[in-house]
Design an enzyme around this catalytic site. Sequence first.
Site, PDB file in Angstrom:
ATOM      1  N   HIS A  48      40.890  38.602  32.952  1.00  0.00           N
ATOM      2  CA  HIS A  48      40.284  39.758  33.642  1.00  0.00           C
ATOM      3  C   HIS A  48      40.593  41.037  32.880  1.00  0.00           C
ATOM      4  O   HIS A  48      41.439  41.796  33.310  1.00  0.00           O
ATOM      5  CB  HIS A  48      40.833  39.848  35.067  1.00  0.00           C
ATOM      6  CG  HIS A  48      39.993  40.655  36.011  1.00  0.00           C
ATOM      7  ND1 HIS A  48      40.128  42.000  36.184  1.00  0.00           N
ATOM      8  CD2 HIS A  48      38.992  40.280  36.844  1.00  0.00           C
ATOM      9  CE1 HIS A  48      39.271  42.437  37.090  1.00  0.00           C
ATOM     10  NE2 HIS A  48      38.574  41.408  37.521  1.00  0.00           N
ATOM     11  N   ILE A  54      41.490  44.948  33.007  1.00  0.00           N
ATOM     12  CA  ILE A  54      41.376  45.730  34.244  1.00  0.00           C
ATOM     13  C   ILE A  54      42.140  44.969  35.335  1.00  0.00           C
ATOM     14  O   ILE A  54      41.915  43.770  35.532  1.00  0.00           O
ATOM     15  CB  ILE A  54      39.895  45.889  34.685  1.00  0.00           C
ATOM     16  CG1 ILE A  54      39.072  46.583  33.615  1.00  0.00           C
ATOM     17  CG2 ILE A  54      39.814  46.616  36.032  1.00  0.00           C
ATOM     18  CD1 ILE A  54      39.407  48.030  33.381  1.00  0.00           C
ATOM     19  N   GLY A  57      40.836  44.549  41.767  1.00  0.00           N
ATOM     20  CA  GLY A  57      40.905  45.256  43.037  1.00  0.00           C
ATOM     21  C   GLY A  57      41.563  44.440  44.128  1.00  0.00           C
ATOM     22  O   GLY A  57      42.315  44.974  44.947  1.00  0.00           O
ATOM     23  N   VAL A  58      41.315  43.121  44.151  1.00  0.00           N
ATOM     24  CA  VAL A  58      41.942  42.298  45.185  1.00  0.00           C
ATOM     25  C   VAL A  58      43.453  42.263  45.026  1.00  0.00           C
ATOM     26  O   VAL A  58      44.187  42.129  46.019  1.00  0.00           O
ATOM     27  CB  VAL A  58      41.368  40.863  45.232  1.00  0.00           C
ATOM     28  CG1 VAL A  58      39.912  40.877  45.650  1.00  0.00           C
ATOM     29  CG2 VAL A  58      41.549  40.157  43.917  1.00  0.00           C
ATOM     30  N   GLU A  62      46.238  43.324  47.747  1.00  0.00           N
ATOM     31  CA  GLU A  62      47.380  42.465  48.057  1.00  0.00           C
ATOM     32  C   GLU A  62      48.692  43.237  47.919  1.00  0.00           C
ATOM     33  O   GLU A  62      49.605  43.080  48.728  1.00  0.00           O
ATOM     34  CB  GLU A  62      47.386  41.221  47.155  1.00  0.00           C
ATOM     35  CG  GLU A  62      48.619  40.344  47.313  1.00  0.00           C
ATOM     36  CD  GLU A  62      48.813  39.734  48.694  1.00  0.00           C
ATOM     37  OE1 GLU A  62      49.976  39.413  49.035  1.00  0.00           O
ATOM     38  OE2 GLU A  62      47.830  39.542  49.428  1.00  0.00           O
TER      39      GLU A  62
END
Length: 147
Positions: A48, A54, A57-58, A62
């Site tokens: 990623h 990057i 976002g998840v 978390e």
Amino acid sequence: MIDVVQIQKILPHRFPFLLVDRVTDLTPNETLVGYKNVTIGEQIFEGHFPGHPIYPGVMILEGMAQAGGILAFQSMDMTEEEAAQKVVYFMSIDGAKFRSPVRPGDRLEYRMSVVKHKGSIWVLKGEAYVDDTLVSEAELKAMIVDK
């Protein structure tokens, strides 16, 4: 201040899924400020994205959830042994927004505040910052239950 060794006594998460390195400020039943140092050595960056890393976002969400769990546990009148028998289940994440990418080398600061607390249910406002720039925000609802 709560360091990572103390955080591991509060949360069940471990590497590579423990996403809070330190808590720098905590007012029980009100607010928490903590952070995660984002480094290129994290496994998530293998995919990623190769050549353009990057932080997902998840993972930011978390991290907010984990910071919120620390805030909730530290707000309750429990011993370490009692806390070890509890777990936080997230029920909903509302209004999640991602405003700016997070990259290796960033210090991701979580700023959590209690919106509402009734019984075992907690509603928290979460914000994530890099260098005082808001990069993400969400409202999280969680329940603390017996394992």
